[in-house]
Design an enzyme around this catalytic site. Structure first.
Site, PDB file in Angstrom:
ATOM      1  N   ASN A 215       0.915  -1.194  -0.022  1.00 40.72           N
ATOM      2  CA  ASN A 215       0.188  -0.069  -0.046  1.00 40.72           C
ATOM      3  C   ASN A 215       0.794   1.258   0.009  1.00 40.72           C
ATOM      4  O   ASN A 215       1.755   1.520   0.978  1.00 40.72           O
ATOM      5  CB  ASN A 215      -0.880  -0.003   1.198  1.00 40.72           C
ATOM      6  CG  ASN A 215      -2.239   0.572   1.262  1.00 40.72           C
ATOM      7  OD1 ASN A 215      -2.918   0.722   2.206  1.00 40.72           O
ATOM      8  ND2 ASN A 215      -2.577   0.906   0.395  1.00 40.72           N
TER       9      ASN A 215
ATOM     10  N   CYS B 231      -5.853   5.746   7.862  1.00 37.91           N
ATOM     11  CA  CYS B 231      -5.239   5.159   6.891  1.00 37.91           C
ATOM     12  C   CYS B 231      -4.269   4.091   7.707  1.00 37.91           C
ATOM     13  O   CYS B 231      -3.228   4.899   8.189  1.00 37.91           O
ATOM     14  CB  CYS B 231      -4.481   5.655   5.772  1.00 37.91           C
ATOM     15  SG  CYS B 231      -3.622   4.614   4.671  1.00 37.91           S
ATOM     16  N   GLY B 232      -4.359   2.934   8.124  1.00 34.36           N
ATOM     17  CA  GLY B 232      -3.441   2.330   8.863  1.00 34.36           C
ATOM     18  C   GLY B 232      -2.243   2.064   8.300  1.00 34.36           C
ATOM     19  O   GLY B 232      -1.055   2.256   8.785  1.00 34.36           O
ATOM     20  N   ASN B 233      -2.024   1.589   6.964  1.00 36.93           N
ATOM     21  CA  ASN B 233      -0.651   1.306   6.418  1.00 36.93           C
ATOM     22  C   ASN B 233      -0.098   2.667   6.231  1.00 36.93           C
ATOM     23  O   ASN B 233       0.983   2.768   6.600  1.00 36.93           O
ATOM     24  CB  ASN B 233      -0.784   0.397   5.049  1.00 36.93           C
ATOM     25  CG  ASN B 233      -1.022  -0.950   5.346  1.00 36.93           C
ATOM     26  OD1 ASN B 233      -0.766  -1.428   6.047  1.00 36.93           O
ATOM     27  ND2 ASN B 233      -1.742  -1.200   4.415  1.00 36.93           N
TER      28      ASN B 233
ATOM     29  N   ARG C  37     -12.065   2.232  -1.157  1.00 37.63           N
ATOM     30  CA  ARG C  37     -12.646   3.560  -1.401  1.00 37.63           C
ATOM     31  C   ARG C  37     -11.712   4.724  -1.805  1.00 37.63           C
ATOM     32  O   ARG C  37     -10.700   4.607  -1.055  1.00 37.63           O
ATOM     33  CB  ARG C  37     -13.761   3.865  -0.176  1.00 37.63           C
ATOM     34  CG  ARG C  37     -14.474   5.263  -0.290  1.00 37.63           C
ATOM     35  CD  ARG C  37     -15.303   5.404   1.079  1.00 37.63           C
ATOM     36  NE  ARG C  37     -14.249   5.895   2.023  1.00 37.63           N
ATOM     37  CZ  ARG C  37     -14.630   6.340   3.290  1.00 37.63           C
ATOM     38  NH1 ARG C  37     -16.185   6.414   3.397  1.00 37.63           N
ATOM     39  NH2 ARG C  37     -14.008   6.750   4.028  1.00 37.63           N
TER      40      ARG C  37
ATOM     41  N   CYS D 184      -4.573  -3.192   2.831  1.00 34.77           N
ATOM     42  CA  CYS D 184      -5.179  -2.047   3.529  1.00 34.77           C
ATOM     43  C   CYS D 184      -5.049  -2.257   5.055  1.00 34.77           C
ATOM     44  O   CYS D 184      -5.627  -3.302   5.478  1.00 34.77           O
ATOM     45  CB  CYS D 184      -6.658  -1.951   3.001  1.00 34.77           C
ATOM     46  SG  CYS D 184      -7.579  -0.790   3.845  1.00 34.77           S
ATOM     47  N   GLY D 185      -4.539  -1.471   5.581  1.00 33.48           N
ATOM     48  CA  GLY D 185      -4.163  -1.524   7.370  1.00 33.48           C
ATOM     49  C   GLY D 185      -5.456  -1.549   7.944  1.00 33.48           C
ATOM     50  O   GLY D 185      -5.765  -2.321   8.804  1.00 33.48           O
ATOM     51  N   THR D 186      -6.392  -0.332   8.004  1.00 31.13           N
ATOM     52  CA  THR D 186      -7.933  -0.451   8.642  1.00 31.13           C
ATOM     53  C   THR D 186      -8.277  -1.573   8.228  1.00 31.13           C
ATOM     54  O   THR D 186      -9.134  -2.088   8.967  1.00 31.13           O
ATOM     55  CB  THR D 186      -8.351   0.860   8.453  1.00 31.13           C
ATOM     56  OG1 THR D 186      -8.551   0.962   7.069  1.00 31.13           O
ATOM     57  CG2 THR D 186      -7.616   2.044   9.207  1.00 31.13           C
TER      58      THR D 186
HETATM   59  N1  LIG Z   1      -9.331   4.459   1.296  1.00 27.84           N
HETATM   60  C1  LIG Z   1      -9.774   4.581   2.621  1.00 27.84           C
HETATM   61  C2  LIG Z   1      -8.742   4.916   3.469  1.00 27.84           C
HETATM   62  C3  LIG Z   1      -7.307   4.324   3.440  1.00 27.84           C
HETATM   63  C4  LIG Z   1      -7.178   3.162   4.148  1.00 27.84           C
HETATM   64  C5  LIG Z   1      -5.738   2.620   4.164  1.00 27.84           C
HETATM   65  N2  LIG Z   1      -5.228   2.091   2.863  1.00 27.84           N
HETATM   66  C6  LIG Z   1      -5.436   1.555   5.218  1.00 27.84           C
HETATM   67  O1  LIG Z   1      -4.195   1.201   5.067  1.00 27.84           O
HETATM   68  O2  LIG Z   1      -5.881   1.544   6.036  1.00 27.84           O
HETATM   69  C7  LIG Z   1     -10.813   5.352   2.949  1.00 27.84           C
HETATM   70  O3  LIG Z   1     -11.070   6.059   2.028  1.00 27.84           O
HETATM   71  O4  LIG Z   1     -11.559   4.703   3.649  1.00 27.84           O
END
Ligand SMILES: N[C@@H](CCC[C@H](N)C(=O)O)C(=O)O
Length: 260
Positions: free
Chosen positions: A13, A74-76, A189, A198-200
């Site tokens: 990411n 954004c977790g990552n 998104r 995606c970290g979250t």
């Molecule tokens: N695209 C996400 C926010 C980013 C998430 C991310 N890549 C992660 O690592 O958590 C959104 O708009 O919700």
């Protein structure tokens, strides 16, 4: 304008990092941020992150999706920002920082960053999916043969469909690999595509799998297309999760200057 940037990635990411402690970045220029993140016309990234001064913490995180809009946590990206803060000399081996979802604590050891995520007190379980917010909204759905699953088409349909509609949700597809290991693929998104991780998202998957009785472990390994991440947590009472940590490598890729 000459813009110095640093490129980082966490489990594939990838993010453009900008040191905005002097407050010189044009924060409301959606077109510019979108162009910088474009993989053909710009640097190329899933998002852009500003490191800014914060009165109470080591720094502040401001996150934009590749579409140019400021978004939720954004977790990552948070893990990569901690590595960037260390590279800048803003922190040593631990940090507290302010983000859109509140205060975060993190530790860095070599290229491994462990980031504390917000507590989660609401996890909705439906027939075929779960929904929760781990700093960003996440739909979590189990699938078979995840390797060959059409993440783009199915993720896009869910992201724009009911009940999420225009505001949308990130969409995670998951397959159990062993007692405490899950394979995950995510449609993000704001990137409007599958990202390598995606970290979250993996945090949401770990909590959802535990809450759905798919694992008894509170230390879960998530295999993504971009690498391996670990999520650990404690369950304080029914579906109240605390001490949630997202751990994995955060790697500097290159730096440069762009005239824009
Ligand atoms: N695209 C996400 C926010 C980013 C998430 C991310 N890549 C992660 O690592 O958590 C959104 O708009 O919700």
């Amino acid at each position: 304008m000459r813009l110095n940037f640093y490129k980082y990635q966490g489990a594939g990411n990838d993010f453009i990092m900008v040191d905005n402690r002097e407050d010189t970045f044009p924060k409301h220029d959606i077109t510019l941020i979108n162009k910088l993140c474009d993989r053909k016309f710009g640097v190329g990234a899933d998002g852009l992150i500003l490191l800014e001064n914060d009165e109470e913490h080591d720094f502040k995180m401001v996150y934009y999706n590749a579409d140019g809009n400021e978004s939720t946590m954004c977790g990552n990206g948070g893990r990569c920002l901690v590595a960037f803060a260390k590279q800048l000399g803003v922190i040593k081996d631990e940090a507290t920082f302010n983000a859109i979802d509140g205060k975060h604590y993190a530790e860095i050891d070599g290229d491994v960053v462990s980031l504390q995520m917000i507590d989660v007190d609401t996890l909705e379980i439906f027939d075929v999916y779960s929904f929760l917010n781990t700093g960003s909204p996440h739909h979590v759905q189990e699938v078979e043969d995840i390797k060959n699953y059409d993440v783009f088409s199915n993720g896009k349909a869910i992201r724009y469909g009911t009940p999420y509609n225009e505001a949308g949700s990130n969409v995670n597809f998951v397959e159990k690999m062993s007692a405490d290991t899950f394979a995950v693929r995510t449609y993000e998104r704001g990137v409007e595509d599958e990202t390598l991780s995606c970290g979250t998202g993996v945090t949401a998957v770990a909590l959802a799998m535990y809450a759905n009785g798919k694992t008894e472990s509170t230390q879960i390994t998530l295999e993504t297309l971009g690498g391996t991440l670990q999520v650990s947590f404690t369950e304080e009472s029914d579906k109240l999760f605390k001490n949630i940590f997202l751990k994995g490598k955060a790697t500097f890729v290159f730096e440069g200057t762009i005239i824009c």
